[in-house]
Design an enzyme around this catalytic site. Structure first.
Site: not given
Ligand code: NAD
Length: 431
Positions: A152-153, A261
């Site tokens: 969780k953030e 999310c």
């Molecule tokens: P985010 O947007 O913070 O980070 C994603 C990263 O991926 C970015 O830094 C972006 O530059 C990079 N990226 C995108 N395309 C790319 C590529 N082709 N090559 C290399 N890097 C690339 O996203 P997040 O919040 O960390 O979420 C990531 C995944 O995890 C999502 O599917 C989300 O649903 C899932 N998730 C998120 C959370 C949350 O609390 N944020 C919790 C559980 C799961």
């Protein structure tokens, strides 16, 4: 172990730092050059309690390094985590193009056996699409694991280090053993790894998020009915939360759920259900109730000032919840937009999300410090449940506002106490 993490956002950076701290050698790969450059200079691009120290400490030891070069990550790692974004597409489905794109590139770079692990939240069936792409581009052997992330953030580091459970979706016993080994530093008290097939792992993530979103929406609907009957939703919350079959978590009425999310995962599950001719009616209702809740709260504020000109509002909180700078689909941002549509002027303060909010709200509002922004405003609206808002100096608030009125979208205060301080006070589902 040698690991790389592709996509260094809220999930990837936390996972990478925690895995490095457990002794693994971790290469972080991201296509965002600016982000990687800042990370190399020790600038952490997101606000997440406890993360900065972990990243800096592990970078110093050489166990954590940053690059934009995917080839470096693939060359130096046995296990490659995909943690890139999977945002909503226009039709509500999860856009997995980044996952497929990275998987394809990895396949072309592989010089031997690799384990590709998806941490991103991906629709059920993605394991097959990823495996197909990889095998279409390489003859090298590989295994695929679905390992959805539940952090969780706001408490991401703690959640990763002390997970309630870790879901590993693979059918290969050797890979199960390796993943168990990788996660063993986070299982010191007890083993909490659940093994299952990849489709069930993918489904588990959506089922969990939509279940939580549904609880929030259910309580928000109950809060609306409490308003009608003069009941107190906080008493109701305690009343039902003390039932061990229900429990206390995720029952807090509010201005609605948001973030990167819940809204997108609810949409994606609805889409998956429609595609399979198996409608997700509960998810749909949770989504509708969430929209209604945001509009109801903002609408109440707008209605209060109807007929008044030159309305100025002070807003505390822009992040979608406390302890994060994330404003993606933040209910606070949608409320602010509603106030702007009504012609109000808005001054806002958030302890961590002012910069990220500027990216979406720009100069449509003013930004300032908590008590400074109150000067000359017609009311204070609270939209995020930051701890520092819980026990404010009510005297100073009253002195600075033109008229002492508080709209509390998070039920932070005791209504009787706030009214005793001379405020007109509106909250969610309380008389
Ligand atoms: P985010 O947007 O913070 O980070 C994603 C990263 O991926 C970015 O830094 C972006 O530059 C990079 N990226 C995108 N395309 C790319 C590529 N082709 N090559 C290399 N890097 C690339 O996203 P997040 O919040 O960390 O979420 C990531 C995944 O995890 C999502 O599917 C989300 O649903 C899932 N998730 C998120 C959370 C949350 O609390 N944020 C919790 C559980 C799961």
């Amino acid at each position: 172990m040698k690991v790389s993490v592709v996509g260094v956002g809220y999930v990837g950076l936390v996972a990478a730092a925690c895995l490095a701290e457990a002794g693994n050698k971790v290469v972080c790969v991201d296509s965002d050059e600016g982000k990687i450059e800042r990370l190399k200079q020790g600038v952490i691009p997101i606000y997440e309690p406890g993360l900065t120290e972990k990243v800096k400490d592990n970078e110093k030891t050489g166990r954590l390094r940053f690059t934009t070069d995917l080839a470096e990550g693939v060359r130096d790692s046995l296990i490659i985590f995909l943690a890139v974004g999977t945002p909503s597409a226009d039709d509500g489905s999860a856009d997995i193009s980044a996952v497929l794109d990275v998987a394809g590139q990895i396949a072309e770079l592989m010089d031997g056996y690799r384990i590709i692990v998806t941490k991103s939240t991906v629709p059920v069936g993605t394991h097959k699409a990823v495996s197909d792409i990889i095998s279409s581009k390489t003859e090298k052997p590989f295994d695929y694991v679905s390992n959805p992330e539940f952090l969780k953030e706001g408490s991401a580091v703690d959640d990763f280090i002390k997970p309630d459970r870790v879901i590993i979706g693979t059918k290969n016993p050797a890979v199960m053993e390796l993943m168990k080994q990788l996660y063993s530093p986070f299982m010191m008290k007890k083993q909490r790894i659940l093994f299952m097939d990849p489709a069930s792992a993918e489904m588990t993530k959506y089922a969990a998020n939509v279940m939580l979103a549904t609880r929030i929406s259910f309580m928000n609907e109950i809060s609306g009915l409490c308003d009608k009957f003069g009941a107190d939703v906080e008493l109701v919350r305690n009343g039902i939360g003390s039932d061990s079959r229900i429990g206390n978590a995720f029952l807090f009425p509010s201005v609605g759920f948001g973030g990167s999310c819940f809204p997108k995962d609810v949409r994606a599950l609805i889409y998956m259900g429609d595609k399979q001719d198996c409608p997700m009616t509960i998810a749909l209702a949770a989504q509708q109730a969430n929209h209604t809740q945001q509009h109801r709260f903002a609408g109440r504020v707008v209605e209060y000032f109807s007929g008044k000109t030159d309305v100025r509002l002070a807003v505390w909180g822009l992040a979608f919840k406390a302890r994060t700078d994330d404003v993606r689909e933040s209910p606070a941002v949608s409320c602010v937009r509603r106030f702007l549509e009504a012609g109000f002027k808005v001054k806002a303060y958030d302890p961590a999300a002012m910069e990220t909010a500027k990216d979406v709200l720009g100069d449509t509002i003013e930004y300032g410090q908590d008590y400074d922004i109150l000067d000359g405003c017609d009311g204070l609206v609270i939209l995020t449940d930051w701890q520092e808002f819980r026990n404010p100096d009510f005297q100073e608030i009253a002195d600075k506002l033109k008229s002492p009125v508080i709209f509390d979208g998070r039920n932070l205060y005791d209504p009787a106490y706030v009214r005793k301080q001379g405020f007109e006070y509106f909250s969610i589902g309380r008389p």
